[in-house]
Design a protein around this motif. Structure first.
Motif, PDB file in Angstrom:
ATOM      1  N   VAL A  93       0.850  -1.186   0.000  1.00  0.00           N
ATOM      2  CA  VAL A  93       0.000   0.000   0.000  1.00  0.00           C
ATOM      3  C   VAL A  93       0.887   1.238   0.000  1.00  0.00           C
ATOM      4  CG1 VAL A  93      -0.255   0.044   2.528  1.00  0.00           C
ATOM      5  CG2 VAL A  93      -1.987   1.134   1.081  1.00  0.00           C
ATOM      6  N   LYS A  94       0.476   2.249  -0.729  1.00  0.00           N
ATOM      7  CA  LYS A  94       1.193   3.527  -0.778  1.00  0.00           C
ATOM      8  C   LYS A  94       0.367   4.529   0.013  1.00  0.00           C
ATOM      9  CE  LYS A  94       3.949   6.421  -3.492  1.00  0.00           C
ATOM     10  NZ  LYS A  94       5.176   6.641  -2.851  1.00  0.00           N
ATOM     11  N   LEU A  95       0.964   5.074   1.070  1.00  0.00           N
ATOM     12  CA  LEU A  95       0.308   6.058   1.929  1.00  0.00           C
ATOM     13  C   LEU A  95       1.057   7.375   1.798  1.00  0.00           C
ATOM     14  CD1 LEU A  95      -0.122   3.701   5.006  1.00  0.00           C
ATOM     15  CD2 LEU A  95      -1.883   4.341   3.355  1.00  0.00           C
ATOM     16  N   ASN A  96       0.580   8.221   0.894  1.00  0.00           N
ATOM     17  CA  ASN A  96       1.279   9.457   0.537  1.00  0.00           C
ATOM     18  C   ASN A  96       2.690   9.109   0.078  1.00  0.00           C
ATOM     19  OD1 ASN A  96      -1.005  10.976   1.026  1.00  0.00           O
ATOM     20  ND2 ASN A  96      -0.372  11.617   3.053  1.00  0.00           N
ATOM     21  N   SER A  97       3.708   9.590   0.768  1.00  0.00           N
ATOM     22  CA  SER A  97       5.082   9.343   0.332  1.00  0.00           C
ATOM     23  C   SER A  97       5.657   8.031   0.864  1.00  0.00           C
ATOM     24  CB  SER A  97       5.984  10.501   0.765  1.00  0.00           C
ATOM     25  OG  SER A  97       5.993  10.604   2.178  1.00  0.00           O
ATOM     26  N   VAL A  98       4.902   7.315   1.697  1.00  0.00           N
ATOM     27  CA  VAL A  98       5.379   6.076   2.316  1.00  0.00           C
ATOM     28  C   VAL A  98       4.804   4.867   1.572  1.00  0.00           C
ATOM     29  CG1 VAL A  98       5.410   4.670   4.413  1.00  0.00           C
ATOM     30  CG2 VAL A  98       5.567   7.166   4.585  1.00  0.00           C
ATOM     31  N   THR A  99       5.690   3.956   1.194  1.00  0.00           N
ATOM     32  CA  THR A  99       5.263   2.682   0.632  1.00  0.00           C
ATOM     33  C   THR A  99       5.443   1.626   1.710  1.00  0.00           C
ATOM     34  OG1 THR A  99       5.916   3.322  -1.595  1.00  0.00           O
ATOM     35  CG2 THR A  99       5.649   0.968  -1.183  1.00  0.00           C
ATOM     36  N   SER A 100       4.378   0.873   1.967  1.00  0.00           N
ATOM     37  CA  SER A 100       4.402  -0.168   2.992  1.00  0.00           C
ATOM     38  C   SER A 100       4.220  -1.527   2.341  1.00  0.00           C
ATOM     39  CB  SER A 100       3.284   0.081   4.005  1.00  0.00           C
ATOM     40  OG  SER A 100       3.203  -0.984   4.923  1.00  0.00           O
ATOM     41  N   VAL A 101       5.156  -2.433   2.618  1.00  0.00           N
ATOM     42  CA  VAL A 101       5.089  -3.806   2.132  1.00  0.00           C
ATOM     43  C   VAL A 101       5.054  -4.712   3.358  1.00  0.00           C
ATOM     44  CG1 VAL A 101       6.241  -5.617   0.809  1.00  0.00           C
ATOM     45  CG2 VAL A 101       6.387  -3.229   0.045  1.00  0.00           C
ATOM     46  N   THR A 102       4.019  -5.540   3.454  1.00  0.00           N
ATOM     47  CA  THR A 102       3.878  -6.471   4.574  1.00  0.00           C
ATOM     48  C   THR A 102       3.877  -7.877   4.017  1.00  0.00           C
ATOM     49  OG1 THR A 102       2.617  -4.859   5.850  1.00  0.00           O
ATOM     50  CG2 THR A 102       2.437  -7.166   6.513  1.00  0.00           C
ATOM     51  N   GLU A 103       4.766  -8.711   4.566  1.00  0.00           N
ATOM     52  CA  GLU A 103       4.914 -10.073   4.060  1.00  0.00           C
ATOM     53  C   GLU A 103       4.858 -11.060   5.210  1.00  0.00           C
ATOM     54  OE1 GLU A 103       8.011 -12.694   1.339  1.00  0.00           O
ATOM     55  OE2 GLU A 103       8.558 -10.661   1.918  1.00  0.00           O
ATOM     56  N   LEU A 104       4.152 -12.160   4.980  1.00  0.00           N
ATOM     57  CA  LEU A 104       4.112 -13.249   5.934  1.00  0.00           C
ATOM     58  C   LEU A 104       5.087 -14.312   5.461  1.00  0.00           C
ATOM     59  CD1 LEU A 104       2.753 -14.322   8.486  1.00  0.00           C
ATOM     60  CD2 LEU A 104       1.024 -15.368   7.021  1.00  0.00           C
ATOM     61  N   LEU A 109       6.028 -11.879  10.604  1.00  0.00           N
ATOM     62  CA  LEU A 109       5.389 -10.822   9.842  1.00  0.00           C
ATOM     63  C   LEU A 109       6.458  -9.764   9.621  1.00  0.00           C
ATOM     64  CD1 LEU A 109       2.549 -10.003   8.780  1.00  0.00           C
ATOM     65  CD2 LEU A 109       2.334  -8.616  10.856  1.00  0.00           C
ATOM     66  N   ILE A 110       6.771  -9.488   8.375  1.00  0.00           N
ATOM     67  CA  ILE A 110       7.838  -8.549   8.033  1.00  0.00           C
ATOM     68  C   ILE A 110       7.208  -7.329   7.380  1.00  0.00           C
ATOM     69  CG2 ILE A 110       9.957  -8.210   6.707  1.00  0.00           C
ATOM     70  CD1 ILE A 110      10.169 -11.376   6.802  1.00  0.00           C
ATOM     71  N   ASP A 111       7.403  -6.175   7.996  1.00  0.00           N
ATOM     72  CA  ASP A 111       6.904  -4.907   7.470  1.00  0.00           C
ATOM     73  C   ASP A 111       8.096  -4.082   7.021  1.00  0.00           C
ATOM     74  OD1 ASP A 111       4.053  -5.102   8.195  1.00  0.00           O
ATOM     75  OD2 ASP A 111       4.800  -5.041  10.257  1.00  0.00           O
ATOM     76  N   ILE A 112       8.040  -3.592   5.796  1.00  0.00           N
ATOM     77  CA  ILE A 112       9.092  -2.712   5.283  1.00  0.00           C
ATOM     78  C   ILE A 112       8.412  -1.444   4.799  1.00  0.00           C
ATOM     79  CG2 ILE A 112      10.916  -2.407   3.574  1.00  0.00           C
ATOM     80  CD1 ILE A 112      11.312  -5.470   3.680  1.00  0.00           C
ATOM     81  N   LEU A 113       8.735  -0.338   5.450  1.00  0.00           N
ATOM     82  CA  LEU A 113       8.184   0.959   5.081  1.00  0.00           C
ATOM     83  C   LEU A 113       9.312   1.784   4.469  1.00  0.00           C
ATOM     84  CD1 LEU A 113       6.721  -0.009   7.903  1.00  0.00           C
ATOM     85  CD2 LEU A 113       5.487   2.105   7.513  1.00  0.00           C
ATOM     86  N   THR A 114       9.015   2.416   3.335  1.00  0.00           N
ATOM     87  CA  THR A 114      10.034   3.164   2.620  1.00  0.00           C
ATOM     88  C   THR A 114       9.516   4.561   2.309  1.00  0.00           C
ATOM     89  OG1 THR A 114      10.779   1.109   1.598  1.00  0.00           O
ATOM     90  CG2 THR A 114      11.554   3.140   0.601  1.00  0.00           C
ATOM     91  N   VAL A 115      10.359   5.548   2.531  1.00  0.00           N
ATOM     92  CA  VAL A 115      10.103   6.919   2.097  1.00  0.00           C
ATOM     93  C   VAL A 115      11.417   7.423   1.505  1.00  0.00           C
ATOM     94  CG1 VAL A 115      10.580   8.004   4.351  1.00  0.00           C
ATOM     95  CG2 VAL A 115       9.152   9.181   2.690  1.00  0.00           C
TER      96      VAL A 115
END
Length: 127
Positions: A93-104, A109-115
């Motif tokens: 999901v893209k939340l404004n300037s942040v891209t969030s990738v959640t993987e099981l 549970l691995i969350d990678i947030l990128t800006v």
């Protein structure tokens, strides 16, 4: 693959730098940097209910894959976005300037947030 379950934060990388980059005030960063968080996911078909509890702060989001939804971000007003599934075990999901990738992956549970070029990585174990 079902994401349903409760996950406790084990490790996280680049928390302070990332939070500062997205505008979280320093006092909130310091208050929350060492707190463990619990993520609870209820997954039913394409529908998800995600609740993240960190200390006394609770963020609750509900979404359906492929449908626009209002998301409660870490700070600020709600953001409209669409969650897309990538394979059977990853959503993006893209939340404004942040891209969030959640993987099981297995019981993690691995969350990678990128800006920009900054990445914040969270790894949580199922409990």
């Amino acid at each position: 693959m079902s994401f349903s379950g409760k996950y406790e934060l084990e490790t996280h990388e680049n928390f302070e730098v990332f939070m500062k980059a997205i505008g979280v005030p320093d006092d909130l960063i310091q208050k929350n940097k060492d707190l463990k968080s619990i993520t609870e996911i209820v997954h039913n078909g394409n529908a998800f209910k995600v609740t993240v509890t960190t200390g006394s702060n609770v963020i609750h989001n509900e979404f359906t894959i492929g449908q626009e939804t209002d998301f409660a971000p870490i700070i600020g007003d709600k953001i409209k976005s669409v969650v897309n599934l990538d394979g059977a075990n990853k959503f993006i999901v893209k939340l404004n300037s942040v891209t969030s990738v959640t993987e099981l992956s297995e019981n993690k549970l691995i969350d990678i947030l990128t800006v920009g070029d900054l990445t914040y990585k969270r790894i949580s174990k199922i409990i």
